[in-house]
Design an enzyme around this catalytic site. Structure first.
Site, PDB file in Angstrom:
ATOM      1  N   ASP A 296       0.858  -1.176   0.000  1.00 45.76           N
ATOM      2  CA  ASP A 296       0.000   0.000   0.000  1.00 45.76           C
ATOM      3  C   ASP A 296       0.903   1.238   0.000  1.00 45.76           C
ATOM      4  OD1 ASP A 296      -2.163   1.666  -0.045  1.00 45.76           O
ATOM      5  OD2 ASP A 296      -3.216   0.712   1.622  1.00 45.76           O
TER       6      ASP A 296
HETATM    7  C1  NOJ Z   1      -4.157   3.779  -0.036  1.00 49.76           C
HETATM    8  C2  NOJ Z   1      -5.289   2.823   0.203  1.00 49.76           C
HETATM    9  O1  NOJ Z   1      -5.153   2.215   1.463  1.00 49.76           O
HETATM   10  C3  NOJ Z   1      -5.409   1.733  -0.852  1.00 49.76           C
HETATM   11  O2  NOJ Z   1      -6.602   1.042  -0.630  1.00 49.76           O
HETATM   12  C4  NOJ Z   1      -5.354   2.322  -2.223  1.00 49.76           C
HETATM   13  O3  NOJ Z   1      -5.500   1.307  -3.179  1.00 49.76           O
HETATM   14  C5  NOJ Z   1      -4.040   3.052  -2.387  1.00 49.76           C
HETATM   15  N1  NOJ Z   1      -3.956   4.133  -1.420  1.00 49.76           N
HETATM   16  C6  NOJ Z   1      -3.858   3.621  -3.790  1.00 49.76           C
HETATM   17  O4  NOJ Z   1      -4.676   4.689  -4.002  1.00 49.76           O
END
Ligand code: NOJ
Length: 753
Positions: A296
């Site tokens: 993430d």
């Molecule tokens: C943070 C989020 O936790 C995740 O779910 C998401 O896919 C990513 N950012 C990318 O935007």
């Protein structure tokens, strides 16, 4: 599919490098990653030509800076791209935008390796469907798959190869704002929905230009963040992890999900992005996952404040060695992997493996055949918001709504009633599409409740509207107008709830009441004595004790998407009979959280019927039971359950258990019912929950119609992680329940011998 590198990539160096690999006659994804010899030859030969830096480049993912969801550490991605140091980009969401960057990758880098474009396509891309939790409330797997399919059709036409979905985190704490993004609290329902979404996004042939890679996220146990506070610590037993939090990930994997995303949280002291137990021992060694793992957003970097890594370099070492293949936005792999290899802290083999997994996905998408195949602007125009997609979105929205209360049959409304339409969400076209709504239009494309009702009735002459108040804040100055129009009406429809920004990432709340002065607004309208139909939009279970007391009907509409207002009108006027069932328990108050249906009995279970039964597992101030249980949802008709039967009373370990039950529509409307089957293993080498959902079936019954429903359970349905952590069924007594929700069931028993 023809292989045509040489035609579409007129770069001599590229042609020379790839010419040995271009004589394939089969589609790249006809064979799976593990059993595709042509792909293996192609990737082997490519890897041989790649420098260590270029391999590292494949593991680097940066945002284009359009939709930043966290700190951007490095925006020089174009120069990295030209150096072959960037494998993937996210947050580009147009065919043209993606093409421009792909052109650089193909024409200006040494090897011309295509980029992969990712984006958060969560519940629709242009045509927005209900939020994921709302879709889960439909319990309609075909429709959920269809929703993901439509999202993939639209997103792929905008140049997107890869969605960061489905989010498969089991969530049992509605304070956590990301409850809205998942499928609720249940392992079985969550696993079925995970599969449906993967099928929808990926289709059956990844090389088609309308299929996209899916990503099971956030691995793992992110939904169990302490106190429902986002990004918070998770500490749990391996049994709880494997029984509750991992199964939807395994289900996604069994359905062929291409990628996994690590979570932000630590698990038992080890952040997920540096967690070898999760990423290597379970995911690779035990489950044999052959796609790639992305982190993430900057979660490798975050291992420093977690207190797990002393600096970026160590964080990079820990992440890659634990099993991360791609670094989202952190730039840690980019800056550190080469040195780490030189210092023998990371093997080049490990980096080659990570690059291989990523290249394999590019191959399976057919990007080495045609890196521009997703960038057709005409297709993009033709695909977005097609009428059939809007119809699907409306249907999904109708199916997702849950009727929580309907006293004196106030619903459905008859067409000639004078309606006062009141509330901050009654004419809203923005919040209605919900958070994480990708490229959904917030400026007039979505249908508000007012517009939906007006279109349904063909006129607005019987609808008087006023906002009443804002979603938040304490301004009550419009109350008097709301009271005035309520008094002139036969029925008041109030559309209240959260703002779309109150759920989703970093949106935890400790107070789950309907916010602002909306409660006071209901109280003011209640005094008029007019019947109140409350339509709720929200991204999580709310605490609705007061609303449940004063409203005559409550319709939980979640954030229903682009066609939300039209769908709500259909339900309110009875053109659609509501059939949704809660995928999450609704607590009476925040103090009951976490509250979920498959709790353990304890040694002192409380029986609310027994007076003076002290020293039991209970609260002094509220019952243990929730306001609305898991699986709950009313219909305009009524269903009777009878004749619950099992084919035998005793089973051996080789036999299936055949269950039958008769459902009769005893009301005056045709309607759909979700028949739910639960079991309880009465005692075991470790204690078992009081109920576990094992099967469900959604079906239509005409008025007066009876249907016999058959379910088959296998030994696997009775299995669990026993005391020695082996997954198996144990002999003994089981209860079996079938009913209309987790609380209202018929019960029988059988024995496993
Ligand atoms: C943070 C989020 O936790 C995740 O779910 C998401 O896919 C990513 N950012 C990318 O935007």
């Amino acid at each position: 599919m023809k292989t045509n590198h040489l035609i579409i990539i007129p770069i001599v160096v590229f042609a020379l490098i790839f010419s040995s690999c271009t004589n394939s006659s089969k589609s790249q994804s006809e064979l799976s990653a593990t059993s595709n010899p042509e792909m293996n030859i192609f990737i082997d030969s490519l890897l041989q030509k790649m420098t260590l830096e270029e391999k590292i480049g494949q593991t680097v993912l940066f945002t284009a800076g359009a939709d930043i969801t966290g700190p951007t550490l490095d925006e020089n991605y174009v120069s990295y791209l030209k150096e072959g140091m960037l494998g993937a980009i996210f947050n580009i969401h147009s065919a043209k935008g993606a093409r421009d960057f792909q052109k650089i990758a193909i024409e200006e880098t040494r090897l011309g390796i295509p980029l992969l474009f990712g984006y958060d396509v969560i519940h629709g891309h242009k045509t927005i469907f209900p939020i994921s939790l709302g879709e889960a409330a439909s319990w309609d797997l075909k429709m959920i798959e269809r929703s993901a399919r439509v999202a993939a059709e639209e997103a792929s036409a905008s140049g997107i190869h890869w969605t960061f979905a489905p989010m498969v985190d089991i969530a049992r704490d509605p304070r956590w704002g990301r409850v809205s993004e998942g499928a609720g609290e249940d392992v079985y329902l969550g696993s079925q929905i995970a599969k449906a979404r993967v099928r929808g996004f990926q289709g059956d042939d990844l090389s088609k230009n309308n299929t996209i890679l899916a990503c099971a996220k956030h691995y793992a146990a992110y939904g169990a963040a302490e106190a429902g506070r986002d990004y918070n610590t998770v500490d749990m037993s391996e049994r709880a992890l494997r029984s509750t939090y991992l199964p939807p990930f395994k289900a996604a994997l069994d359905e062929g999900v291409a990628t996994f995303m690590t979570s932000f949280n630590e698990l038992n002291g080890v952040p997920a992005s540096g967690n070898k137990f999760l990423l290597s021992d379970i995911l690779r060694d035990e489950w044999k996952f052959d796609g790639f793992v992305v982190t993430d957003y900057t979660s490798i970097n975050e291992m420093i404040p977690h207190g797990f890594s002393k600096n970026e370099k160590q964080a990079g070492e820990q992440a890659i060695n634990a099993g991360v293949d791609m670094d989202m936005q952190g730039g840690i792999f980019l800056r550190n992997l080469k040195n780490l290899v030189e210092e023998n802290k990371v093997s080049e083999k490990r980096i080659t493996t990570a690059a291989r997994k990523i290249l394999e996905m590019k191959y399976r998408l057919g990007l080495f055949d045609d890196p521009y195949k997703y960038f057709d602007e005409q297709r993009e125009k033709d695909t977005h918001c097609k009428q059939e997609y809007l119809d699907d979105a409306k249907d999904m929205a109708r199916k997702s709504m849950v009727l929580l209360k309907n006293e004196h049959e106030v619903l459905p409304l008859s067409k000639n009633k004078k309606i006062a339409l009141i509330g901050p969400l009654a004419k809203d076209e923005s919040h209605i599409i919900g958070s994480w709504s990708a490229q959904g239009d917030r400026s007039g494309k979505a249908i508000s409740v007012f517009e939906g009702m007006e279109a349904f009735l063909g006129t607005s002459k019987n609808i008087k509207y006023t906002k009443g108040c804002e979603i938040e804040g304490n301004d009550t100055s419009n109350f008097s107008e709301a009271i005035r129009i309520a008094k002139q009406s036969d029925v008041v429809v109030m559309v209240l709830g959260e703002s779309e920004g109150m759920s989703g990432e970093a949106r935890s709340r400790t107070n789950l009441d309907v916010p602002g002065v909306q409660k006071e607004l209901i109280a003011a309208i209640k005094k008029t004595g007019k019947p109140i139909v409350l339509v709720l939009m929200n991204g999580r279970p709310l605490t609705l004790e007061y609303e449940n007391k004063v409203a005559d009907a409550i319709l939980e509409a979640w954030f229903p998407g682009t066609m939300g207002g039209a769908a709500i009108a259909d339900v309110l006027f009875g053109a659609y009979n509501p059939s949704g069932k809660l995928p999450s328990t609704f607590p009476r108050n925040v103090g009951q959280i976490p509250i979920y249906y498959n709790y353990k009995n304890t040694g002192r279970p409380w029986d609310p019927e027994k007076k003076g039964d002290n020293y039991k597992s209970r609260y002094l101030d509220v019952p243990n039971s929730p306001l609305f249980p898991f699986g709950y949802g009313l219909s305009y008709t009524s269903f009777n359950y009878s004749d619950l039967k099992i084919n035998k009373n005793e089973f051996n370990f080789n036999e299936n258990i055949e269950v039958s039950v008769t459902i009769t529509n005893t009301g005056k409307y045709n309607g759909e019912e979700v028949v739910q089957l639960y079991i309880q293993d009465v005692f075991g080498s470790v204690t078992r929950p009081v109920k576990e959902l094992k099967r469900f079936k959604k079906m239509m019954l005409k008025t007066g119609e009876s249907k016999k429903v058959l379910f088959t359970l296998t030994l696997n349905d009775l299995a669990f992680y026993t005391q020695d952590m082996s997954f198996k069924a144990e002999a003994g007594e089981f209860k079996l329940f079938v009913g209309t929700n987790s609380d209202d069931v018929l019960e029988t028993r059988f024995e496993l011998k």
